[in-house]
Design a protein around this motif. Structure first.
Motif, PDB file in Angstrom:
ATOM      1  N   VAL A   1       0.847  -1.169   0.000  1.00 32.40           N
ATOM      2  CA  VAL A   1       0.000   0.000   0.000  1.00 32.40           C
ATOM      3  C   VAL A   1       0.891   1.229   0.000  1.00 32.40           C
ATOM      4  CG1 VAL A   1      -0.212   0.154   2.500  1.00 32.40           C
ATOM      5  CG2 VAL A   1      -2.049   0.982   1.063  1.00 32.40           C
TER       6      VAL A   1
ATOM      7  N   ALA B   1       0.016  -3.344   5.719  1.00 30.71           N
ATOM      8  CA  ALA B   1      -0.525  -3.014   4.406  1.00 30.71           C
ATOM      9  C   ALA B   1      -2.010  -2.760   4.445  1.00 30.71           C
ATOM     10  CB  ALA B   1      -0.199  -4.095   3.387  1.00 30.71           C
TER      11      ALA B   1
ATOM     12  N   GLY C   1      -7.063   3.602  -0.893  1.00 37.24           N
ATOM     13  CA  GLY C   1      -6.699   2.215  -0.698  1.00 37.24           C
ATOM     14  C   GLY C   1      -7.249   1.304  -1.773  1.00 37.24           C
ATOM     15  N   ASP C   2      -6.682   0.115  -1.802  1.00 35.78           N
ATOM     16  CA  ASP C   2      -7.060  -0.872  -2.786  1.00 35.78           C
ATOM     17  C   ASP C   2      -7.533  -2.101  -2.033  1.00 35.78           C
ATOM     18  OD1 ASP C   2      -7.421  -2.253  -5.055  1.00 35.78           O
ATOM     19  OD2 ASP C   2      -5.308  -2.716  -5.375  1.00 35.78           O
TER      20      ASP C   2
ATOM     21  N   ASN D   1      -5.087   0.172   5.280  1.00 30.58           N
ATOM     22  CA  ASN D   1      -5.302   1.596   5.496  1.00 30.58           C
ATOM     23  C   ASN D   1      -5.947   1.874   6.839  1.00 30.58           C
ATOM     24  OD1 ASN D   1      -4.198   2.954   3.462  1.00 30.58           O
ATOM     25  ND2 ASN D   1      -6.046   3.180   2.243  1.00 30.58           N
TER      26      ASN D   1
ATOM     27  N   GLN E   1       0.668   1.182   7.990  1.00 32.07           N
ATOM     28  CA  GLN E   1       0.426   1.103   6.558  1.00 32.07           C
ATOM     29  C   GLN E   1       1.473   0.270   5.838  1.00 32.07           C
ATOM     30  OE1 GLN E   1      -0.134   5.042   5.111  1.00 32.07           O
ATOM     31  NE2 GLN E   1      -1.962   4.472   3.986  1.00 32.07           N
TER      32      GLN E   1
ATOM     33  N   THR F   1      -5.054  -5.546  -0.770  1.00 35.18           N
ATOM     34  CA  THR F   1      -3.899  -5.325   0.096  1.00 35.18           C
ATOM     35  C   THR F   1      -4.126  -6.036   1.416  1.00 35.18           C
ATOM     36  OG1 THR F   1      -4.924  -3.303   0.854  1.00 35.18           O
ATOM     37  CG2 THR F   1      -3.308  -3.085  -0.890  1.00 35.18           C
TER      38      THR F   1
END
Lengths: 84, 85, 114, 155, 115, 175, 524, 118, 91
Positions: free
Chosen positions: D109, I47, D116-117, I49, I43, D120
């Motif tokens: 990320v 990984a 965001g995706d 958010n 983050q 991840t």
């Protein structure tokens, strides 16, 4: 400043509904007041920037806990200390 | 100038506190259920507005959860009141 | 002192909940007291993590400088689920006691003495 | 007893939508507020909606207790399995071995504010799904059990 | 692993070998006593019936001293103590919770004052 | 199979609505699409017997589905506004004349009666209190009963609505 | 010999194995009850084996760290964190290892017993599931080094115990006992959570070693200390808060009661861990030590005096459990009271603590054994009422032998293990304060008296007609009791070895706060 | 600018109706009439406040082109729609439950439901 | 007598709990080094958010396992309460 006003109002509502839980002799009303309490505390979590907790309190505290309390009231008795 | 969103939320919270009076007074349980149902609606409005006021778009999810779920506990109360549970 | 409002609310709620637990004779009322106590503790944890002007700890569209502390939120999530588990078990006890004793008054539920 | 036809139709209509919304909350746990518990509770509330709209006998045909129990156990096994998989890889229990690995959910990320995706966060989405399934089964079966307690009393 | 290790406390010692020896000696004595007993005992005959001056044998259940009758004197002597202690165990949930909260409050006072 | 597909499509639509704006180029990012299809399949597998319980697939017609937003935005909104103004007036003045009346709907499908009941609840000073499960007649609490209705045993549904003929719309959509 | 993988990951595996077994048990039960028995017994055996491996490793190689979710199991502190542990850490030092040994032995013996004793009841798959979860809770509680994790395992333990106490729902009395236990333990757990919140708010840490290194003993710390001490003392049944103990112990199935004893020892462990490792020298040790001593003395006296007039065997034994808990509190409390005074600590403080800790393991063994014999008698006779029993010694010889072993051990008669630990407590406490030692001895005499009563009224006397066709307990139950009896006898015969190898390291680990902190923080 | 005015107007209308709803809740004599006030007016008011948010999101999307504002609008829309949906069903359920519980509409001209027995 | 004691207990508890708002400041946490680590590294390490999720499932994943187990325990306990008592002889 204005968010402190919101804070104050929500907290006043919280304490008032908690007192209602204490006061009501009708258990259904007490469970409703507890549901109200859950809503308000979820709003307070939201204001305190905890959306995760707010969702979980809304779903579990306000939705399911009220439901199982009502089922339990149905299975037992509605009035504290017999019929009014 | 104070953000209008905050003022709107403030008014909504005051309304919620007013609904508390009906919750306290309500002669029958059905009145109280109506008060709680009203508060659900107002809370959703307040949550949506607060999400915008905080500039946090993802917060709106909480409002959707409220809108969808608060109704279930109302249904349980209604079913109990009707003696059908 | 005024700015400590949530913490003062925690104290008030705790006392109300303890009073409900100690003074009310109906089991379900006692359980409602326990629910309030749990909520008060959750509120305590969350307000510990609040930072003035902070935003939620989610990197969506936010400056990373002033985020509220995330750990209490994680702890509170755990605590909420534990709370619902506790209430479910307690209420099922109450239902069984009603079936067997015909009463959920605490003064009646005292076959175990001495 | 069942509730009126309006409520039943409403429950039928709403059930898939609450379901998909709950799954959305579960799936986006690492991007937006929510996650396994919250989404699982939402999905369980969908089950609660069906439970309240119909009578207990009808519900017993629609939502099987065994299936709910199985869901709960499978969710927990998946959750603990995601932890054990780390042991197999050679790291301690619960090591997030998929993060930043390029495999499933393994995209890195970008630091800093961004929406965001979905792809991840390594094992976190898997654990979210596992916990979601578990909470779904668990909360629904609590309601079913308590309702069965009422029914037994009457018979 | 020294099996004969001795537990040395401040004022005494404890050697397992000595204890095993003591047990063996006690067992031998018991066997000796047993072995000098009546040889002509045959179970199942009239020999084993109790003889109470020709009176009929009382019911088995009557002979047995029940537990409620044991320690009657002890309980009678400490009547005042038990009259205070037993009523504390009310079986009331409120009392349980109050005792717990009370101890918490008491400890709070003591610890805060002493610190 | 049809219930499954129908549930799947509707669930997918809702999922796509929820995740709108996630992609930079398209409106949706590819991973969202994959996840949406997978989750919708799951939801459809679980809920296929709920959404289409009645066994009639009249509502599977896309034209009927398209009519629903049209209905909601057009006549329904008008009625809602008017009803709210009406109730607002009654809240302020306290001038009410309540009572429960019986409304003959003549609708046959579950969905139709559902839409009619909800429209009645949300619109003209009325709340659906109960429903006759066999004849699909509604018992409606009216906040201001017009003169002469208290004697009638049943009221036609379109008499409740003053601006637009909502029951006709509902028939067009759901029957 | 043992694969390196298992040794390295044993702290995780000992939690994983019972959990996975518990998750699958409800479905195994659908196949057949025989397979379920094998499954549950096997899972418990594996768990015990892993636990013993871990304990052996800890005793031979020193304190073990296991960091969940880190790249390496021993990397307690990430390199760029500035010296703070951030993940959940299992910290197994000799004191924890002692508790692990207790749990492993008791758990295995009890599951053997309950495979046979509960055979004819309904809801067995839930019974075994909860049993395994309870084992998990105890194992996690005693080995965790993270205070919130401690709370979570405490809750697992409470819920599982409450469910199992209420297992016999027929009369409703068991449910009443479970309800009382569970309400109290919920309030206690919430008090602990408040204390955790206070620690977090003050020090921004959840790791016990980290909190300990930052501890200042401010007013808030005192409040937190009181909340935790009171809650954990309530959970282990110290006297003014002991009311739930006889209810719960007498109403639970006997096998569960034996496990509940272990669970209350785990709460006791938590109490000691908090007081010694978290506060230690910053604490006003004399005051808190005296508080614990007073709790202990009260427990001993009230417990044993309440036990004597009881008519229900299990209730009587439950009051004895309260009374024996008093010994542990007394021993460790004396150690705590002299903690700040090195000469006194060397003179008798360590001895007192060793006595108290040795009593923990002894108590778990013989009290478990006694409860199991009570369950065996109940299985054959169908009552717990002492007034209705008699003459069972004719038909239940092995049970009688095991009962004698347990009774003599609890009364502190030599050559059984109770004597060894009580002797250590008497001597050290006598040096601290003679009055306390005299009280302890009197309590011991009363214990013997009450067990003579139990023994007489259950086993002695003529063979009663109503119990003419009573048979010996089944083999599996005897096996379970036999394991515990064997341990009791062995510990009694060779206490020196036990004290030297198990107890002394545990006591030193408990006292040495610096080592506990530096294991995690790396000699800071 | 025009968006601002629209947003403010929607907010004011929404709050006005919400306030009237609460006034009705406090003022009306029995459950059913109270339900009239709350169901219609708070739903309508909340939909208007949500509408203001939708307009806000749409305006920002049109000016900045950021996809997040689409999410904002759509989510607010979904919240409003689900609110209307659930409120209607919920108030019907409460009304039915109240009538079954024996709560009579106290100032009532006519009560046809009394005569109905399923 | 009992009422007076209860009142005293409650007074003492109120006084003790009031230490919390008196010594902990709302809005400005005393220390935040652990949480700063999470905010700074969440983050890149996990990984994700959402830092809360990365704490719940990664940094403190074991707690979450325990918590799921608590729910499972409650479900099993509730099932034990409402089991059918057919077959098997109970006490």
């Amino acid at each position: 400043m204005i968010d402190m006003v919101i804070h104050t109002l929500v907290i006043a509502g919280l304490i008032a509904s908690a007192l209602m839980v204490f006061y009501f002799r009708d258990l259904l009303a007490a469970a409703l007041a507890a549901g109200f309490f859950s809503f308000l505390i979820s709003l307070e979590f939201y204001i305190l920037q905890a959306p995760d907790v707010a969702i979980s309190q809304a779903a579990i505290g306000a939705g399911l806990t009220t439901a199982i309390f009502i089922i339990a009231i149905r299975a037992t008795t509605r009035y504290e200390g017999g019929q009014p | 100038m104070i953000d209008p969103w905050y003022i709107a939320v403030c008014i909504l919270v005051i309304l919620v506190c007013l609904a508390l009076i009906r919750l306290f007074l309500g002669p029958t349980a059905a009145d109280r259920a109506v008060a709680v149902d009203t508060v659900n609606t107002l809370s959703v409005a307040a949550l949506v507005l607060l999400g915008v006021a905080y500039q946090q778009i993802i917060f709106i999810d909480v409002a959707i959860v409220y809108a969808l779920l608060s109704f279930v506990s109302t249904l349980y109360i209604a079913k109990y009141l009707g003696g059908e549970l | 002192m005024f700015w400590n409002l949530p913490l003062i609310a925690v104290v008030a709620l705790t006392i109300i909940a303890l009073a409900t637990i100690v003074f009310k004779k109906n089991l379900i009322k006692v359980f409602l007291g326990i629910v309030i106590l749990e909520s008060a503790v959750n509120l305590f944890l969350i307000s510990l993590g609040y930072r003035e002007g902070g935003i939620a700890p989610i990197y969506t569209n936010a400056p990373s400088s002033a985020m509220v502390l995330p750990t209490p939120q994680a702890l509170t999530l755990t605590s909420i689920v534990i709370g619902v588990a506790t209430s479910a078990l307690l209420l099922s006890f109450a239902i069984i006691i009603w079936k067997k004793y015909g009463s959920i008054d605490i003064e009646m539920i005292r076959r175990l003495k001495e | 007893m069942r509730m009126s036809k309006i409520v039943r139709t409403g429950a039928n209509l709403l059930y898939p939508f609450i379901l998909i919304f709950g799954l959305y909350v579960i799936m986006h746990g690492h991007l937006t507020p929510g996650g396994g518990f919250q989404g699982g509770a939402v999905v369980a509330t969908a089950a609660a909606l069906v439970i309240v709209a119909y009578s207990y006998d009808e519900v017993a045909g629609m939502l099987k207790k065994t299936a709910m129990k199985a869901r709960e156990s499978i969710g927990l096994l998946l959750f603990i399995g995601a932890g054990i998989a780390a042991l197999v890889v050679g790291a301690p229990f619960f090591y997030n071995f998929l993060a930043n690995s390029g495999l499933l959910f393994g995209m890195p990320v970008i630091p800093g504010p961004n929406p965001g995706d979905l792809n991840t966060a390594g094992v976190i989405p898997i654990m979210n799904i596992a916990v979601g399934i578990e909470v779904w089964g668990g909360l629904a079966i609590i309601l079913l059990y308590m309702l069965s307690g009422i029914r037994k009393e009457e018979s | 692993m020294d099996l004969t290790s001795t537990l040395i406390t401040g004022a005494g010692s404890w050697n397992p070998l000595a204890w095993i020896l003591g047990i063996v000696v006690a067992a031998i004595i018991a066997w000796l006593i047993y072995s000098v007993g009546e040889k002509g005992y045959k179970p199942g005959t009239a020999q084993t019936e109790p003889f109470i001056s020709g009176n009929p044998e009382p019911e088995k259940g009557m002979v047995h001293v029940r537990s409620g009758n044991l320690y009657w004197g002890y309980l009678e002597a400490l009547k005042g103590y038990y009259a205070r202690l037993v009523p504390l165990h009310t079986g009331d949930l409120h009392d349980y919770v109050l005792w717990y909260l009370g101890i918490t409050a008491l400890f709070l006072v003591l610890v805060v004052i002493s610190a | 199979m049809i219930p499954f597909l129908l549930t799947f499509i509707l669930a997918l639509l809702l999922y796509l609505l929820l995740t709108a704006g996630s992609g930079s180029m398209l409106l949706w990012s590819p991973s969202e699409l994959v996840a949406g299809i997978a989750l919708s399949l799951l939801a459809a597998a679980v809920a296929r017997n709920f959404l289409c319980r009645s066994g009639s697939f009249r509502m599977a017609n896309p034209l009927r589905l398209l009519l629903i937003p049209l209905y909601l935005l057009g006549p329904f909104l008008l009625e809602v506004t008017k009803a709210n103004l009406d109730v607002a007036y009654r809240v302020i003045t306290g001038n009410i004349r309540p009572g429960i009346i019986r409304v003959q709907s003549g609708l046959k499908t579950d969905l139709g009666i559902f839409m009619l009941a909800n429209s009645i609840t949300l619109t003209p000073g009325t709340i659906t209190v109960d429903i006759d499960e066999k004849s699909h007649d509604l018992y409606v609490h009216n906040i201001n009963i017009p003169d002469g209705w208290e004697g009638r045993s049943g009221v036609e549904d379109r008499e409740l609505f003053s601006i637009a003929n909502l029951p006709a719309w509902i028939r067009r959509i759901a029957e | 010999m043992i694969p390196q993988f298992i040794v390295e990951n044993s702290p995780a595996l000992m939690v994983i194995v019972p959990l996975v077994a518990a998750f699958i048990t409800p479905f195994i039960g659908r196949i057949s009850s025989g397979i379920r028995s094998i499954w549950v017994g096997g899972a418990m055996a594996v768990t015990s084996a892993i636990t013993l491996i871990l304990a052996f490793d800890v005793y031979s190689a020193g304190t073990r760290l296991y960091v969940f979710g880190a790249r390496a199991a021993s990397a307690a502190i990430p390199p760029d964190s500035g010296g703070i542990p951030i993940r959940i850490i299992f910290e197994v030092d000799p004191m924890s290892a002692l508790m692990l040994v207790i749990t492993a032995i008791s758990g295995f013996a009890i599951i053997l017993y309950s495979l046979s004793s509960e055979r004819s009841h309904t809801g067995l798959e839930s019974y075994y599931t909860l049993f395994l979860l309870m084992i998990t809770g105890i194992l996690g509680m005693v080995s965790t080094g993270d205070i919130f994790n401690f709370f979570v395992f405490l809750e697992i333990l409470s819920l599982a115990s409450a469910g199992l106490i209420a297992y016999r729902i027929d009369g409703g009395v068991a449910v009443e006992a479970a309800l009382k236990y569970f309400v109290l333990s919920t309030i206690g757990a919430l008090a602990i959570l408040v204390a955790i919140g206070i620690y977090y708010g003050e020090y921004n840490a959840l790791n016990m070693a980290m909190i300990a290194s930052r501890m200042q003993f401010s007013l808030l710390d005192q409040v937190a200390l009181v909340l935790i001490i009171a809650a954990l003392a309530m959970k282990c049944g110290a006297v003014p808060m002991h009311f739930w103990t006889p209810d719960a112990y007498s109403m639970a199935p006997s096998s569960i009661t034996a496990l509940l004893v272990v669970a209350s020892q785990a709460s006791l462990y938590g109490l000691f861990r908090i007081v010694f490792s978290l506060y230690s020298v910053t604490l006003n040790a004399v005051m808190v030590g005296w508080l614990i001593i007073i709790l202990g003395v009260l427990s001993m006296v009230v417990g044993v005096t309440m036990a004597i007039p009881q008519k229900n065997v299990k209730r009587l034994m439950a009051y004895h459990a309260v009374s024996q808990t008093g010994y542990m509190l007394l021993g460790v409390g004396v150690g705590l009271a002299v903690l700040g005074n090195q000469p006194l600590l060397d003179a008798f403080g360590y001895l007192a603590m060793e006595g108290g800790i040795f009593h923990i393991i002894n108590h778990a063994m013989y009290k478990g054994l006694l409860f199991l014999t009570a369950g065996a008698i109940f299985l054959r006779v169908g009552t717990y009422n002492l007034n209705k029993m008699g003459g069972l010694g004719h038909s239940m010889k092995w049970t009688m032998v095991f009962f004698i072993i347990g009774a003599l051990a609890i009364a502190g008669i030599p050559p059984f293990n109770g004597f060894a630990s009580k002797l250590m407590i008497y001597e050290s406490v006598f040096m601290f304060n003679p009055v306390l030692a005299v009280i302890a001895m009197v309590v011991s005499i009363l214990t013997l008296a009450s067990f003579v009563k139990v023994f007489h009224s259950i086993f002695m006397g003529p063979k009663l007609p109503e119990f003419a066709d009573v048979k010996e307990a089944p083999l599996a139950m005897l096996l379970g009791m036999g394991i515990l009896a064997l341990v009791v006898v062995l510990f009694g015969l060779f206490p020196g070895i036990v004290v030297e190898n198990l107890i002394t390291p545990a006591a030193h680990a408990l006292v040495d706060q610096g080592a506990y902190i530096s294991t995690v923080l790396g000699g800071a | 600018m025009i968006a601002d005015i629209l947003i403010l107007a929607c907010l004011v209308i929404g709050l006005f109706f919400n306030t009237l709803g609460i006034v009705g809740l406090l003022r009306f004599p029995d459950v059913y009439t109270r339900m009239h006030a709350t169901t219609k007016m708070t739903t309508f008011g909340s939909m208007f406040t949500a509408l203001s948010v939708i307009i806000y999101g749409a305006a920002l999307f049109l000016s900045s082109g950021d996809g997040q504002y689409v999410t904002l609008s759509v989510h607010a829309l979904i919240a409003a729609v689900s609110l209307a949906f659930t409120n209607a069903v919920g108030s019907h359920a409460i009304a039915r439950g109240a009538h079954k519980a024996g709560i009579k509409p106290s100032p009532a001209i006519v009560d046809r439901l009394e005569e109905y027995t399923p | 007598m009992k009422k007076i004691l209860t009142a005293i207990i409650f007074l003492v508890l109120v006084a003790g709990l009031c230490a919390i708002p008196a010594f902990l400041a709302f809005g400005e946490p005393a220390g935040s080094d652990m949480d700063q680590y999470f905010i700074a590294h969440g983050q890149s390490e996990a990984a994700a958010n959402n830092i809360v999720t990365s704490i719940v499932f990664d940094y403190r994943g074991f707690d979450t396992l325990g918590e799921s187990v608590v729910l499972f325990t409650a479900v099993v306990g509730v099932g034990l309460m409402f089991r059918s008592m057919k077959g098997g002889n109970e006490e």
